[in-house]
Structure formats: C-alpha cells, structure tokens
Design an enzyme around this catalytic site. Sequence first.
Site, mmCIF file in Angstrom:
data_model
loop_
_atom_site.group_PDB
_atom_site.id
_atom_site.type_symbol
_atom_site.label_atom_id
_atom_site.label_comp_id
_atom_site.label_asym_id
_atom_site.label_seq_id
_atom_site.Cartn_x
_atom_site.Cartn_y
_atom_site.Cartn_z
ATOM 1 N N HIS A 57 0.847 -1.193 0.000
ATOM 2 C CA HIS A 57 0.000 0.000 0.000
ATOM 3 C C HIS A 57 0.888 1.251 0.000
ATOM 4 O O HIS A 57 2.036 1.212 0.454
ATOM 5 C CB HIS A 57 -0.904 0.006 1.232
ATOM 6 C CG HIS A 57 -2.037 -0.968 1.163
ATOM 7 N ND1 HIS A 57 -3.117 -0.926 2.009
ATOM 8 C CD2 HIS A 57 -2.262 -2.006 0.315
ATOM 9 C CE1 HIS A 57 -3.956 -1.902 1.702
ATOM 10 N NE2 HIS A 57 -3.464 -2.585 0.690
ATOM 11 N N GLU A 59 0.928 3.847 1.876
ATOM 12 C CA GLU A 59 1.441 4.255 3.188
ATOM 13 C C GLU A 59 2.628 3.388 3.614
ATOM 14 O O GLU A 59 3.603 3.901 4.181
ATOM 15 C CB GLU A 59 0.350 4.139 4.263
ATOM 16 C CG GLU A 59 -0.895 4.959 4.005
ATOM 17 C CD GLU A 59 -1.969 4.143 3.306
ATOM 18 O OE1 GLU A 59 -1.661 3.447 2.314
ATOM 19 O OE2 GLU A 59 -3.129 4.198 3.745
ATOM 20 N N CYS A 87 -5.998 1.739 5.930
ATOM 21 C CA CYS A 87 -6.622 0.502 6.397
ATOM 22 C C CYS A 87 -5.995 0.105 7.743
ATOM 23 O O CYS A 87 -5.091 0.775 8.247
ATOM 24 C CB CYS A 87 -6.417 -0.619 5.367
ATOM 25 S SG CYS A 87 -4.715 -1.208 5.276
ATOM 26 N N CYS A 90 -2.138 -0.471 7.574
ATOM 27 C CA CYS A 90 -1.343 0.755 7.466
ATOM 28 C C CYS A 90 -1.412 1.578 8.756
ATOM 29 O O CYS A 90 -0.409 2.161 9.171
ATOM 30 C CB CYS A 90 -1.813 1.573 6.270
ATOM 31 S SG CYS A 90 -1.450 0.752 4.702
#
Lengths: 150, 150
Positions: A57, A59, A87, A90
């Site tokens: 992801h 992040e 999410c 993260c």
Amino acid sequence: MSIVLYSHDYFMSEALKEARVALAAGEVPVGAVVVAGNKIIAKAHNQTEMLTDATAHAEMLAITSAANYLGSKYLTDCTLYVTLEPCVMCAGALHWAHLQKLVIGAPDTQRGYSLLQNNILHPKTEVVKNVQPTACKELIDEFFRKLRSQ
Amino acid sequence: MSIVLYSHDYFMSEALKEARVALAAGEVPVGAVVVAGNKIIAKAHNQTEMLTDATAHAEMLAITSAANYLGSKYLTDCTLYVTLEPCVMCAGALHWAHLQKLVIGAPDTQRGYSLLQNNILHPKTEVVKNVQPTACKELIDEFFRKLRSQ
C-alpha cells in the site's frame, strides 16, 4: 515570482499526483507523501499489482522510504498525507512508526481503520481529516467504474 | 531412515529457528514460515533494526516473500506459522493476503491483534493457537531480560 504555500492542500495535491500515477498503472489510486520540516522526504503510491504484494500500500511504501531517508525507524517529526483513509494494516504500521501527524483526504467507509472500536494509531499521532476529499474520492470512484465496465 | 512428520510442531520449530536468528542479531526474536502443500515456501525473522524499518516484522517479510515465490498476492492455500501472536499491522496484512491458516506460538498480551474488539483477520482464516508457546515466549523473555540488564 511564485509563492508556494506549505499548506495541507499543497501536500495533499502532491499525494494526489501519486494517486494519479497509480491510476494510470491500473492500481487502486491511493497516493501518499511524508513531510518533515516542510520538505517532502518520501512519495509513494499503491503498487500491490506491480509488486504482486498485498502489503504494498502507498502508506507502507512511504513509511519504509521515509525511514530509509531519515536513517530512523521512527517518524516522530513527520506528517503523512494520504489520499484515502488508511486501512488497519497501514494504521498499525503508522503506530509502530510513532507518526506525529496523519492528514487524510477521503474517508474509507469500507476498510478504514476508524471503523474499529479501538483507536489503533499511536496515542501521540494527531489526525486531520477531509483535506480535498472530493478529488481524492473521485479517483477511487473512477477506478472502480472502469473496473466494473471491463 | 528418518521420518519427518509435517505437524504444527515441526513447522513451528522451523519458525523458532528463524526467531533464534533474530535473537542472535539483536532483534526482537520473532520468526515465521509460510507453508504450502507441506513445503516451506518462505522464512523470515524480525528485522526492524537491521532494515531500520518499523514495518519489517517477520510476518510482513514472510508474506512478501511467499507472494513473490507464488507469483500471487493471495496466500489462499497457505499456512503461516509465527512464534508470537501477530500485531494489528501484521494481522491486517494477513487479511489482505487472504491467508488460509494462521498458527501461533505464544500469545502477545501487549500488542496481539486479538486484544481488539473486532476480528481483523480475513473471515476465512482458520486460527490455531498455543503451538510450543513456552519455547516461543522464552526467547522473547530472554531478549527483554538482556535488554534491561544493559
């Protein structure tokens, strides 16, 4: 003479540029930048398809990149701007990184960390929400509209 | 003739070997292996210090390694063995990976994902707990005992 204002809007616009790179590459369009002392020290976008890695992801990649730049595991003097609410994975990573400030574009009503009953961010992390939420959400909507029409 | 029994104990012993590598390197001693069809397809240990990266937990590295081996983001036919209960970040990552089975050594009473009120694993992930918990916890206790005596 051009004047750059180092505002939340400015840095979210930089995160949006990253999200557009993801969109062009067929990835879920989420972008992130990490800022320390008004300087962008890391930029990343979602690369789960490109890297064949569910953990890639925006992040996560931005945290790793910023830590590498600083030579420190901890982002205690950093702000992370991200176009979509993080999410659980993260947010858990931002906890470990002791992030100072998290600035979020659009809320994620399906997978956002704030849907949990517990606060999983670091207790010292300040959170700012809804910075350019419409522009951030439009990219996500565009991605899923295209996906459904295929 | 030696017979290898592919039991939870056997694979947890392999995860414990990884945890001991972490301990020897001065890392919090957590190890993980990913198994598919009775074959270990990924091994990893905590490397947050070595990589200067708060996200470099054993499980995260094992997920990325297993996905790379399989050429798939999804670990739907895989079992992950880990010596210590995953944290929120790692459990969130296991959700995205659609892990089939999670086998845990010792509980983590400070940072374990099961302390949350919500179940953050994938609903299809089967969980097995307390496989060699004493051996797994002893390594953690040894690490923190040494740290405090320094």
